[in-house]
Design an enzyme around this catalytic site. Structure first.
Site, PDB file in Angstrom:
ATOM      1  N   ARG A  91       8.432 -33.548   8.163  1.00 28.76           N
ATOM      2  CA  ARG A  91       9.013 -34.900   8.187  1.00 28.76           C
ATOM      3  C   ARG A  91       8.036 -36.015   8.073  1.00 28.76           C
ATOM      4  O   ARG A  91       7.123 -35.934   8.688  1.00 28.76           O
ATOM      5  CB  ARG A  91       9.678 -34.933   9.692  1.00 28.76           C
ATOM      6  N   ASP A 150      11.867 -39.969   5.681  1.00 30.87           N
ATOM      7  CA  ASP A 150      13.029 -40.659   6.436  1.00 30.87           C
ATOM      8  C   ASP A 150      13.548 -41.998   5.862  1.00 30.87           C
ATOM      9  O   ASP A 150      14.654 -42.203   5.765  1.00 30.87           O
ATOM     10  CB  ASP A 150      12.262 -41.179   7.829  1.00 30.87           C
ATOM     11  N   GLU A 387      18.458 -32.953  11.809  1.00 31.03           N
ATOM     12  CA  GLU A 387      17.402 -33.312  10.630  1.00 31.03           C
ATOM     13  C   GLU A 387      16.710 -32.072  10.124  1.00 31.03           C
ATOM     14  O   GLU A 387      16.196 -32.059   9.069  1.00 31.03           O
ATOM     15  CB  GLU A 387      16.495 -34.289  11.125  1.00 31.03           C
TER      16      GLU A 387
END
EC number: 2.7.2.1
Length: 400
Positions: A91, A150, A387
Site C-alpha cells: 500500500r 491510494d 483494502e
C-alpha cells in the site's frame, strides 16, 4: 482455480500491518500488526489458524526487525504457506500524478514514490523502507512486488475538481493540486455497491464516505472518481480524529502573526491536535463522542460539527451526479460502526430524499453490511471496506 497467495504490506511510520490473502477467494490465512517502532515496547501481534499470538520485537525495533520476524518466525512455522507466496502487494499513500493504477515495483517506480515524499512525508518514506526490506527478505519474489496507490483511483478527476484557484504555474511547475486519498477503499466499496445494485460499475453513481481516524468523501460518477474531499495532502476535507479538515487559510497567518506560533507548531496543531480531539479537548475517539452525545457538551459539539461537515460534502457532491444518485455508501471504522454518525448526517439530507430506518441502521454494524434507509427513501448503504483484498488482487493480476 488454484490459489494465489499474496503478502500484503502496509508500512506506516511507526507500524507495519501485514496479511497473507488468497487473491482468488479473499481468504485471509495470516494477519498481524507490528507497532511501537523505535520504542522500548516494540511488539508484533498476529492471527493464524484462528489463534492469536504476540511477541516482543526488542527495544527500538522497526520495519527490518518486523519483517525478519514475519519471515523467520511466523512464516517459518508455515513453510507450505510461505512456499505458495506468489507476490507481495504494498500500500502506497501517495503516487502523485505519475501513477494512475497499480504497478510492478521497478527502480523507476521507487523513484516516483520518492518524488512524492513532499506530499506524504510520514507515509512514503515508510513505504520505501517496506519495499526495500521485502526485496531483501523475499529475493525469490524480487520481480513480484506491486505498488498499489491510494491516489490512483482519484486520477480520473477533471481539471475543475483537482485544480486550486492559485497561480497555474504552481500546478504546472510544482504539482500543487488535489490528489485525494483512501482511493483503494473508495474503489472497493464502489465495486461492492455495483454488485448489490446489480448494475455495471461503469453505470454507477454513488457518493462513498470512508470514515475512520482519517476520513474522506468521493463522488463516483459512471464508476469513476470525479471529486474527493482530501486535497494535496490528507489534511483537507472532513473533520477527522486529530486533523482539522477544511478551514480558512488565513487562520494560519493569524496563528503565526498574532499568536506567535511557528510553522512547525501550526502543522502539529492542524494535523495532531485538531478534529475530534480539538473539539472535545479530551479524545480523538469517535466512540467517546457517540457514547456521550446526550450528556456531555464536548461530545455533542464534536459530533455536530463532524456530521454537519459530512452532510455538506454529500449534499454538494449530489450536484455532480448528472441528476441520478444511486446510493450513499458508508465505510471505514466510523462509517461501518457509528450508527449515530450515519443517522445524524442523513437526517440533515431529508431534502435529497434520505430517511433513516433506525432498526436497519443499528443492525449494520461490526462488520455487517446492509441498507440503512427505509424502502421509500433514497438508498444509503453500509459496506465494510477491504483494502487488503484489492491490494492482493491487483498484485496477483499484475504478476500472473
Amino acid at each position: 482455480m488454484s490459489s494465489k497467495l499474496v503478502l500484503v504490506l502496509n508500512c506506516g511510520s511507526s507500524s507495519l500491518k501485514f496479511a497473507i490473502i488468497d487473491a482468488t477467494n479473499g481468504e485471509e490465512h495470516i494477519s498481524g500488526l507490528a507497532e511501537c517502532f523505535h520504542l522500548p515496547e516494540a511488539r508484533i501481534k498476529w492471527k493464524v489458524d484462528g489463534g492469536k499470538q504476540e511477541a516482543a520485537l526488542g527495544a527500538g525495533a522497526a520495519h527490518s526487525e518486523a519483517l525478519n520476524f514475519i519471515v523467520n518466525t511466523i512464516l517459518a512455522q508455515k513453510p507450505a504457506l510461505s512456499a505458495q507466496l506468489t507476490a507481495i502487494g504494498h500500500r502506497i499513500v501517495h503516487g502523485g500524478e505519475k501513477f494512475t493504477s497499480s504497478v510492478i515495483v521497478t527502480e523507476d517506480v521507487i523513484q516516483g514514490i520518492k518524488d512524492s515524499i513532499p506530499f506524504a512525508p510520514l507515509h512514503n518514506p515508510a513505504h520505501l523502507i517496506g519495499i526495500a526490506e521485502a526485496l531483501k527478505s523475499f529475493p525469490n519474489l524480487a520481480d513480484k512486488n506491486v505498488a498499489v496507490f491510494d491516489t490512483a483511483f482519484h486520477q480520473t478527476m477533471p481539471e475543475e475538481s483537482y485544480l486550486y484557484a492559485l497561480p497555474y504555474s504552481l500546478y504546472k511547475d510544482h504539482g500543487i493540486r488535489r490528489y485525494g486519498a483512501h482511493g483503494t477503499s473508495h474503489f472497493y466499496v464502489s465495486q461492492e455497491a455495483a454488485k448489490i445494485l446489480n448494475k455495471p460499475l461503469g453505470e454507477l453513481n454513488v457518493i462513498t464516505c470512508h470514515l475512520g481516524n482519517g476520513g474522506s468523501v468521493t463522488a463516483v460518477r459512471n464508476g469513476k472518481c470525479v471529486d474527493t474531499s482530501m486535497g494535496l495532502t490528507p489534511l483537507e476535507g472532513l473533520v477527522m480524529g486529530t486533523r482539522s479538515g477544511d478551514l480558512d487559510p488565513a487562520i494560519i497567518f493569524h496563528l503565526h502573526d498574532a499568536m506567535g506560533m511557528s510553522v512547525d507548531q501550526i502543522n502539529t496543531l492542524l494535523t495532531k491536535e485538531s478534529g475530534l480531539l480539538g473539539l472535545t479537548e479530551v479524545t480523538s475517539d469517535c466512540r467517546y463522542v457517540e457514547d456521550n452525545y446526550a450528556t456531555k457538551a464536548d461530545a455533542k459539539r464534536a459530533m455536530d460539527v463532524f456530521c454537519h461537515r459530512l452532510a455538506k460534502y454529500i449534499g454538494s457532491y449530489t450536484a455532480l451526479m448528472d441528476g441520478r444518485l444511486d446510493a450513499v455508501v458508508f465505510t471505514g471504522g466510523i462509517g461501518e460502526n457509528a450508527a449515530m454518525v450515519r443517522e445524524l448526517t442523513l437526517d440533515k439530507l431529508g431534502l435529497l430524499g434520505f430517511e433513516i430506518d433506525h432498526e436497519r441502521n443499528m443492525a449494520a454494524r461490526f462488520g455487517k453490511s446492509g441498507t440503512i434507509t427505509k424502502d421509500s427513501s433514497r438508498l444509503a448503504l453500509v459496506i465494510p471496506t477491504n483494502e487488503e483484498l484489492v491490494i492482493a488482487q491487483d498484485a496477483a493480476r499484475l504478476t500472473a
